[in-house]
Design a protein around this motif. Structure first.
Motif, PDB file in Angstrom:
ATOM      1  N   PRO A  46       0.791  -1.229   0.000  1.00 54.63           N
ATOM      2  CA  PRO A  46       0.000   0.000   0.000  1.00 54.63           C
ATOM      3  C   PRO A  46       0.827   1.286   0.000  1.00 54.63           C
ATOM      4  N   GLU A  47       2.165   1.191  -0.185  1.00 59.90           N
ATOM      5  CA  GLU A  47       2.991   2.404  -0.059  1.00 59.90           C
ATOM      6  C   GLU A  47       2.583   3.482  -1.061  1.00 59.90           C
ATOM      7  N   THR A  48       2.342   3.105  -2.326  1.00 60.47           N
ATOM      8  CA  THR A  48       1.910   4.110  -3.303  1.00 60.47           C
ATOM      9  C   THR A  48       0.416   4.345  -3.122  1.00 60.47           C
ATOM     10  N   LYS A  49       0.038   5.606  -3.036  1.00 62.15           N
ATOM     11  CA  LYS A  49      -1.359   5.940  -2.771  1.00 62.15           C
ATOM     12  C   LYS A  49      -2.235   5.624  -3.983  1.00 62.15           C
ATOM     13  N   PRO A  50      -3.497   5.257  -3.718  1.00 63.22           N
ATOM     14  CA  PRO A  50      -4.361   4.782  -4.812  1.00 63.22           C
ATOM     15  C   PRO A  50      -4.485   5.744  -5.987  1.00 63.22           C
ATOM     16  N   SER A  51      -4.537   7.044  -5.749  1.00 69.46           N
ATOM     17  CA  SER A  51      -4.774   7.951  -6.886  1.00 69.46           C
ATOM     18  C   SER A  51      -3.646   7.851  -7.902  1.00 69.46           C
ATOM     19  N   PHE A  52      -2.422   7.544  -7.430  1.00 66.37           N
ATOM     20  CA  PHE A  52      -1.293   7.433  -8.356  1.00 66.37           C
ATOM     21  C   PHE A  52      -1.300   6.078  -9.062  1.00 66.37           C
ATOM     22  N   VAL A  53      -1.696   5.024  -8.342  1.00 69.66           N
ATOM     23  CA  VAL A  53      -1.761   3.702  -8.989  1.00 69.66           C
ATOM     24  C   VAL A  53      -2.843   3.718 -10.062  1.00 69.66           C
ATOM     25  N   LEU A  54      -3.990   4.305  -9.761  1.00 63.66           N
ATOM     26  CA  LEU A  54      -5.079   4.364 -10.749  1.00 63.66           C
ATOM     27  C   LEU A  54      -4.646   5.145 -11.983  1.00 63.66           C
ATOM     28  N   ASP A  55      -3.960   6.252 -11.773  1.00 63.55           N
ATOM     29  CA  ASP A  55      -3.476   7.060 -12.898  1.00 63.55           C
ATOM     30  C   ASP A  55      -2.573   6.207 -13.792  1.00 63.55           C
ATOM     31  N   SER A  56      -1.694   5.455 -13.142  1.00 64.33           N
ATOM     32  CA  SER A  56      -0.728   4.652 -13.868  1.00 64.33           C
ATOM     33  C   SER A  56      -1.416   3.549 -14.678  1.00 64.33           C
ATOM     34  N   VAL A  57      -2.348   2.841 -14.048  1.00 64.74           N
ATOM     35  CA  VAL A  57      -3.068   1.766 -14.755  1.00 64.74           C
ATOM     36  C   VAL A  57      -3.856   2.355 -15.918  1.00 64.74           C
ATOM     37  N   PHE A  58      -4.454   3.512 -15.686  1.00 61.44           N
ATOM     38  CA  PHE A  58      -5.265   4.125 -16.742  1.00 61.44           C
ATOM     39  C   PHE A  58      -4.430   4.446 -17.981  1.00 61.44           C
ATOM     40  N   GLN A  59      -3.161   4.825 -17.745  1.00 65.15           N
ATOM     41  CA  GLN A  59      -2.292   5.201 -18.872  1.00 65.15           C
ATOM     42  C   GLN A  59      -1.682   4.005 -19.585  1.00 65.15           C
ATOM     43  N   SER A  60      -1.732   2.832 -18.959  1.00 64.22           N
ATOM     44  CA  SER A  60      -0.970   1.682 -19.456  1.00 64.22           C
ATOM     45  C   SER A  60      -1.868   0.659 -20.137  1.00 64.22           C
ATOM     46  N   SER A  61      -1.340   0.061 -21.217  1.00 62.73           N
ATOM     47  CA  SER A  61      -2.106  -0.987 -21.896  1.00 62.73           C
ATOM     48  C   SER A  61      -1.911  -2.348 -21.236  1.00 62.73           C
ATOM     49  N   GLY A  62      -0.815  -2.488 -20.494  1.00 66.37           N
ATOM     50  CA  GLY A  62      -0.540  -3.755 -19.823  1.00 66.37           C
ATOM     51  C   GLY A  62      -0.402  -3.568 -18.319  1.00 66.37           C
ATOM     52  N   VAL A  63      -0.777  -4.603 -17.571  1.00 69.53           N
ATOM     53  CA  VAL A  63      -0.692  -4.533 -16.111  1.00 69.53           C
ATOM     54  C   VAL A  63      -0.143  -5.856 -15.592  1.00 69.53           C
ATOM     55  N   VAL A  64       0.813  -5.772 -14.664  1.00 72.36           N
ATOM     56  CA  VAL A  64       1.297  -6.951 -13.945  1.00 72.36           C
ATOM     57  C   VAL A  64       0.949  -6.777 -12.477  1.00 72.36           C
ATOM     58  N   LEU A  65       0.403  -7.816 -11.882  1.00 69.96           N
ATOM     59  CA  LEU A  65       0.149  -7.810 -10.447  1.00 69.96           C
ATOM     60  C   LEU A  65       1.086  -8.805  -9.785  1.00 69.96           C
ATOM     61  N   GLY A  66       1.927  -8.329  -8.886  1.00 70.31           N
ATOM     62  CA  GLY A  66       2.752  -9.201  -8.057  1.00 70.31           C
ATOM     63  C   GLY A  66       2.095  -9.272  -6.686  1.00 70.31           C
ATOM     64  N   MET A  67       1.424 -10.385  -6.410  1.00 68.31           N
ATOM     65  CA  MET A  67       0.547 -10.419  -5.222  1.00 68.31           C
ATOM     66  C   MET A  67       0.568 -11.789  -4.552  1.00 68.31           C
ATOM     67  N   PRO A  68       0.930 -11.834  -3.280  1.00 69.46           N
ATOM     68  CA  PRO A  68       0.877 -13.112  -2.560  1.00 69.46           C
ATOM     69  C   PRO A  68      -0.541 -13.420  -2.086  1.00 69.46           C
ATOM     70  N   THR A  69      -0.727 -14.652  -1.676  1.00 69.80           N
ATOM     71  CA  THR A  69      -1.975 -15.027  -0.987  1.00 69.80           C
ATOM     72  C   THR A  69      -1.874 -14.597   0.482  1.00 69.80           C
ATOM     73  N   TYR A  70      -2.974 -14.077   0.998  1.00 66.60           N
ATOM     74  CA  TYR A  70      -3.035 -13.655   2.398  1.00 66.60           C
ATOM     75  C   TYR A  70      -4.314 -14.234   2.997  1.00 66.60           C
ATOM     76  N   GLU A  71      -4.186 -15.104   3.960  1.00 67.97           N
ATOM     77  CA  GLU A  71      -5.346 -15.732   4.598  1.00 67.97           C
ATOM     78  C   GLU A  71      -6.329 -16.307   3.568  1.00 67.97           C
ATOM     79  N   TYR A  72      -5.774 -17.082   2.628  1.00 70.48           N
ATOM     80  CA  TYR A  72      -6.542 -17.771   1.560  1.00 70.48           C
ATOM     81  C   TYR A  72      -7.155 -16.819   0.535  1.00 70.48           C
ATOM     82  N   LYS A  73      -6.791 -15.545   0.588  1.00 70.02           N
ATOM     83  CA  LYS A  73      -7.400 -14.550  -0.312  1.00 70.02           C
ATOM     84  C   LYS A  73      -6.314 -13.657  -0.891  1.00 70.02           C
TER      85      LYS A  73
END
Ligand code: FEO
Length: 412
Positions: free
Chosen positions: A296-323
């Motif tokens: 959560p270090e980068t605030k959502p408004s900046f992540v959303l801006d970045s995703v909106f500008q990009s045609s590709g997205v990679v999520l690096g995400m572990p499982t946490y409590e089965y979710k």
């Protein structure tokens, strides 16, 4: 607050705000300008309001003095949009002057009563209606629903060709009151506002991109010489520049956007993190730039801006409590609600005793109807092996090639 003259008979009254979360939600480290306009014919009108007005009469009198307007000269208040960053000043204003007519759409009229208890002296208008202020100054109204609320309209001054567009064509970013016009700014400053416009668009307007495209088409027939939005600078030299930018941004909502990949990652103990640099290097080895954000270090408004500008997205995400790792679940949920659809995507991540993140991600993106095209995910127990990292890198290269082909095919 300070006033400046936009053109003959049109004044801008503006305040910069920085100590709030915009909409109670979005960070604005560079502030935001709240613009209001006074238009003078034989009669005078205020178009939208400035939420930062402190309600102190002398503050407003001083502003009106600067424009050589007396309070009793204000015959009309035009409410293009009911969101309180523009309409919130109506209540204190009405205590100072009760004898004016509010001009707004029918839908806005209903909210006027709900928000401020205003029911009298309201004239509702619809597309094509006009208001003659005298001295050759006729204002025309055009509804642009859902840019950004259903009741929204714009006001067009037929005399000067000024379009008072409220949220449309707006941006984040505080505006120097010495240079609130594009013709008074350096290229560097204009580029700053264009970047802030992109983040504003991604956060505030993105979910309404189709209505935005419709609004731009509607306004095509007008001889717009000046664009005076409710937030950001006034486009007096090159109004077409901001129209082009908004048209491009509206297109990003359904993809493709820029030939770039946003990599969002979160990690509890560094296992998932081990694959971030390899995937970034792999994507960039194909000539595709990346924007990398940790949550959560980068605030959502900046992540959303970045995703909106990009045609590709990679999520690096572990499982946490089965979710899903919770900060990633939050940001993906917001991406979907902002209707950032049709991205090329890939996910990798670590798990311990059990997986579960991928199942929740599939359910979430389906429910939000995001229509992202996913490469096969790569999940690993604990830390990634050399083979895992090789496979993740290969997925990164594959994603980069897919983005390149998509963007360049679409752009011809
Ligand atoms: Fe600037 Fe939708 O209000």
């Amino acid at each position: 607050m300070r006033t400046t003259q936009v053109t003959d008979g049109v004044h801008r009254l503006s305040a910069n705000v920085s100590n709030i979360l915009f909409e109670g939600l979005w960070e604005i480290p560079n502030g935001v300008a709240m613009n209001s306009y006074v238009v003078k014919g034989e009669k005078s009108a205020i178009i939208d309001g400035v939420c930062d007005w402190d309600g102190v009469p002398e503050t407003l009198f001083d502003q009106l003095d600067q424009m050589q307007v007396r309070l009793e000269d204000i015959d009309y208040v035009i409410v293009n949009h009911m969101e309180p960053d523009h309409s919130g000043w109506l209540e204190p204003f009405k205590k100072l002057r009760s004898n004016f007519t509010v001009i707004c759409t029918e839908k806005a009229g209903a909210l006027l009563e709900s928000f401020y208890g205003i029911v009298d002296d309201v004239r509702t208008v619809s597309s094509g209606d006009t208001l003659d202020l005298g001295n050759g100054r006729v204002l025309a109204f055009e509804e642009i629903p859902n840019v950004h609320w259903p009741e929204t309209m714009v006001t067009y001054d037929t005399k000067s060709g000024t379009l008072f567009s409220c949220d449309a064509f707006g941006s984040f970013g505080a505006v120097s009151n010495d240079a609130p016009y594009d013709d008074a700014l350096t290229d560097e400053h204009i580029e700053f506002f264009e970047r802030e416009m992109e983040r504003y668009y991604a956060n505030i307007v993105a979910a309404f991109s189709r209505p935005t495209e419709n609004a731009i088409k509607k306004l095509d027939g007008l001889d717009v010489r000046i664009i005076a939005p409710g937030h950001g600078i006034v486009w007096r030299h090159d109004p077409e520049r901001v129209v082009r930018a908004y048209r491009r941004l509206a297109g990003y909502a359904k993809g493709p956007a820029r030939p770039e990949v946003t990599v969002i990652w979160g990690s509890m103990y560094g296992m998932t993190e081990k694959a971030v640099r390899p995937v970034v290097n792999a994507i960039e080895s194909e000539g595709i730039p990346t924007r990398v954000h940790r949550v959560p270090e980068t605030k959502p408004s900046f992540v959303l801006d970045s995703v909106f500008q990009s045609s590709g997205v990679v999520l690096g995400m572990p499982t946490y409590e089965y979710k899903m790792f919770p900060p990633m679940a939050n940001i993906v949920d917001e991406i979907g609600k902002k209707r950032m659809i049709n991205r090329r995507a890939f996910r990798f991540g670590s798990y311990g005793w059990s997986g579960g993140a991928q199942r929740e991600l599939d359910e979430l993106t389906d429910r939000l109807k995001m229509h992202w095209q996913w490469l096969d995910p790569v999940e690993f127990r604990g830390r990634p092996t050399v083979e895992d990292l090789e496979l993740i890198s290969e997925r990164g290269r594959e994603l980069a090639r897919s983005v390149k082909e998509w963007v360049y095919t679409e752009s011809g």
